[in-house]
Design a protein around this motif. Sequence first.
Motif, short mmCIF file in Angstrom:
data_model
loop_
_atom_site.label_atom_id
_atom_site.label_comp_id
_atom_site.label_asym_id
_atom_site.label_seq_id
_atom_site.Cartn_x
_atom_site.Cartn_y
_atom_site.Cartn_z
N CYS A 72 5.38 -0.48 5.18
CA CYS A 72 5.74 -0.07 3.82
C CYS A 72 6.65 1.15 3.84
CB CYS A 72 4.49 0.26 3.01
SG CYS A 72 3.62 -1.19 2.39
N CYS A 99 0.82 -1.22 0.00
CA CYS A 99 0.00 0.00 0.00
C CYS A 99 0.85 1.27 0.00
CB CYS A 99 -0.93 -0.01 1.21
SG CYS A 99 -0.08 0.25 2.78
N CYS A 132 1.16 2.17 4.97
CA CYS A 132 1.29 1.67 6.35
C CYS A 132 2.73 1.86 6.84
CB CYS A 132 0.87 0.21 6.41
SG CYS A 132 2.00 -0.91 5.59
ZN LIG Z 1 1.54 -1.28 3.36
#
Ligand SMILES: [Zn+2]
Length: 366
Positions: free
Chosen positions: A88, A82, A85
Amino acid sequence: MLYRKYRPLDFGQVVGQEHVVRTLQGALESGRVGQAYLFAGPRGTGKTTLARILAKAVNCAQYEKTRGTLAAQRVPLVKIPCNQCMQCQAVNIGNSLDLIEIDAASNRGIDEIRNLKESASVAAAGGGRKIFLVDEVHMLTKDAFNALLKILEEPPSHVIFILATTEPHKILPTVLSRVQRFDFKRLTVKEITEKLRTISKAEKIDIEDEGLYAIAASADGALRDAEVSLTKIRTVVPTGAISAQQVNHILGLIPSSYHPSFLGFLLNGDRQKAVAIVHQIHDAGLDLDHFAKEFLAYARKALISQINPSAVVAVEGAGVDKELAQFRSADQTKLIAIITAFTSARVQIKSSPIPQLPLELAIMQL
Ligand SMILES: [Zn+2]
């Protein structure tokens, strides 16, 4: 550096490695991500980039929420990773505790692998998977390799190994048998040109199409090299439009317009003009060996296009259109003679006291 700024952050942004992307996405979708991968392929083709994307994906909060039920919940896989988050973002800014990158070119020894083993036995900080990316893995010493093999035989279940190499033939068969192998391909001139065009637009770099094509063609399939070249050009010409001529000059490239004229003179037996081009290139301070190499690539393209023109278009993009007419009308026997003569001339350039001489002889002998 443009290549850092425009490094792909998700699977959708990766250029040219569709076969790898598709397989990895399939593994994520089915929840069956492997524990050991080998990413093999030439430099600058996206091995490290894809390793980071995979590392993000397996620990992504969005993925965690939907794991195994992606298809049922219709979560489009493009949303994983994504990039929002914490997990990430930690990878994106380079401070994730769960992605451990080891450059085997400078850390080759057994101690590195012992440290790796110790670290692998500890759970991931974020509670998910711990990913070890070992770059240039073929550089490891024999002892280190054997130690790595031991770990690969029984890896802790929370660990994923991604081994990357530009020289897969140097990897022991015992290691190869433990990993899922992906071969990264050289990017085509067309793919590189398109990416360069996207970057130029975003950066408001006004550069001639022919210039982009010249950069792409000189990169030998390595997108990163092309992006580095574009950065260099922008540094040298910080404002205003950039012409193809400037690109050639800054990168020391032979203007691509030389190749069709040179081939034309050779095909028509116009020795005087062909020799004049050799002199012109030499006098301009350009490297004749480099010219011979690029000219051979051009002549080869002519030969291939006679057998399969669509293959040439697929690789080169629209930039090749105007060349195709010349290729079509070229006499194949002459083309083969030209390629043969220049292949041996090129070998002699380095040892010749006069670098122009082997090329001049080749022209005379044709
Ligand atoms: Zn993520």
